[in-house]
Design an enzyme around this catalytic site. Sequence first.
Site, PDB file in Angstrom:
ATOM      1  N   TYR A 192     -62.547  31.160 -15.657  1.00 42.31           N
ATOM      2  CA  TYR A 192     -63.179  32.214 -16.101  1.00 42.31           C
ATOM      3  C   TYR A 192     -64.799  32.344 -15.553  1.00 42.31           C
ATOM      4  CZ  TYR A 192     -59.208  32.990 -19.302  1.00 42.31           C
ATOM      5  OH  TYR A 192     -57.912  32.795 -19.407  1.00 42.31           O
ATOM      6  N   LYS A 204     -53.565  19.582 -16.447  1.00 41.88           N
ATOM      7  CA  LYS A 204     -52.503  19.903 -15.308  1.00 41.88           C
ATOM      8  C   LYS A 204     -53.187  18.874 -14.478  1.00 41.88           C
ATOM      9  CE  LYS A 204     -48.879  22.188 -13.675  1.00 41.88           C
ATOM     10  NZ  LYS A 204     -47.423  21.621 -13.964  1.00 41.88           N
ATOM     11  N   ASP A 262     -47.820  22.641 -19.185  1.00 39.31           N
ATOM     12  CA  ASP A 262     -46.359  23.490 -19.272  1.00 39.31           C
ATOM     13  C   ASP A 262     -45.645  22.814 -20.194  1.00 39.31           C
ATOM     14  OD1 ASP A 262     -46.871  21.115 -17.609  1.00 39.31           O
ATOM     15  OD2 ASP A 262     -45.023  21.673 -16.142  1.00 39.31           O
ATOM     16  N   ASP A 284     -56.967  29.475 -23.746  1.00 39.05           N
ATOM     17  CA  ASP A 284     -56.754  31.085 -23.971  1.00 39.05           C
ATOM     18  C   ASP A 284     -55.210  31.237 -24.314  1.00 39.05           C
ATOM     19  OD1 ASP A 284     -57.163  33.681 -24.149  1.00 39.05           O
ATOM     20  OD2 ASP A 284     -57.965  33.815 -21.913  1.00 39.05           O
ATOM     21  N   ASP A 312     -53.141  31.467 -28.303  1.00 38.50           N
ATOM     22  CA  ASP A 312     -52.459  32.685 -28.604  1.00 38.50           C
ATOM     23  C   ASP A 312     -50.908  32.428 -29.136  1.00 38.50           C
ATOM     24  OD1 ASP A 312     -54.551  34.441 -28.390  1.00 38.50           O
ATOM     25  OD2 ASP A 312     -53.532  35.959 -27.061  1.00 38.50           O
TER      26      ASP A 312
END
Length: 354
Positions: free
Chosen positions: A135, A189, A221, A245, A249
Amino acid sequence: MNICVLPGDGIGPEIVAEAVRVLQALELGCELETALLGGCAVDATGEPYPEATRRLAEQADAILLGAVGGPQWDRLPRHQRPERGLLAIRQQLGLFANLRPAVLYPELADASTLKPEVVAGLDILIVRELTGDIYFGQPRGIESREINGRLQRYGFNTMHYDESEIRRILQVAFEAARKRRRKLCSVDKMNVLETTQLWRDVANETAADYPDVELSHQLVDNAAMQLVRNPKQFDVIVTGNLFGDILSDEAAMLTGSIGMLPSASLDEHNKGLYEPCHGSAPDIAGKGLANPLATILSVAMMLRYTFANESAASHIESAVKKVLAQGYRTADIDQPGAQRVGTRAMGDAVLAAL
Ligand code: NAD
């Protein structure tokens, strides 16, 4: 206790007004000052994070934020968009640790889209790194480049973390796990991304200082799948900005409504920005329908983390539990037979419970 209040856009002013009423009812002697952030700041000054807000935020002990953004600002140049204001305030204040509890209140077990037995009693804390990762990484952009003999648009971002950035967020997560069920799952990851191989290495090194906390690792994942398959296996999850992020959610929805979830973003000295996890909900803005409980619970987090006032924090959380037990529901958490209320009436109910 100097608190900078940033109502922001959309439902922001409505929900922040209720949270401020709750804070003032506690009579803790807080000094509140309001300023502009996001789309409302763009309209007033041309910038999403104006200088006056910058100064106020820097001087404050804590910041209470509603939400920013809305479709009317989506076509502005990227540097003027409301969300830029949010990234700028996090970065300026060094708010690197984002704490997002996902707690399922027993009264709302039916509000989740998952089976009640999968989510009943859920209590997870997601710790997301907030000031690094893809980001903020440079270089970034959209450029025209000659590719395969043809001029094409080319988009690129850069993922990077240095080991001190990783270590300090891991330390926050280990400390948080110590105060809970002592289980920490680090999400990366590492099978594909070198940055997150470093993340895993530093997580293992940091674990040596916390022998009382059980550290595990999951690939992102798998973590996304496990969160809906068996979310109660988790106590604290720690991860980088991008994965955090998305996973936070997802965790939010396990609890039924994003309108219930508070968050804290802390610097190294526990100065913090407190805000609900949801956005500005333009579809219901100005209608008095928004659920103010996430923002009210954000005030509880502020009292706990920045002002170390556990009893006032618990007092607010108990009041919220009480109004849910009494059957008060805004539209997002409505249930058959419940007492349907709007934003202000939900605030009134919390004040009465306090
Ligand atoms: P959103 O969270 O604003 O809304 C998603 C859905 O949830 C909508 O149907 C909305 O009505 C509902 N909702 C959200 N909060 C609610 C509440 N308190 N009570 C009842 N219902 C609620 O997400 P979105 O629609 O993707 O984004 C809208 C705007 O918010 C965009 O401009 C986005 O950039 C911005 N945004 C801001 C933040 C922030 O300020 N931290 C976070 C996410 C999105």
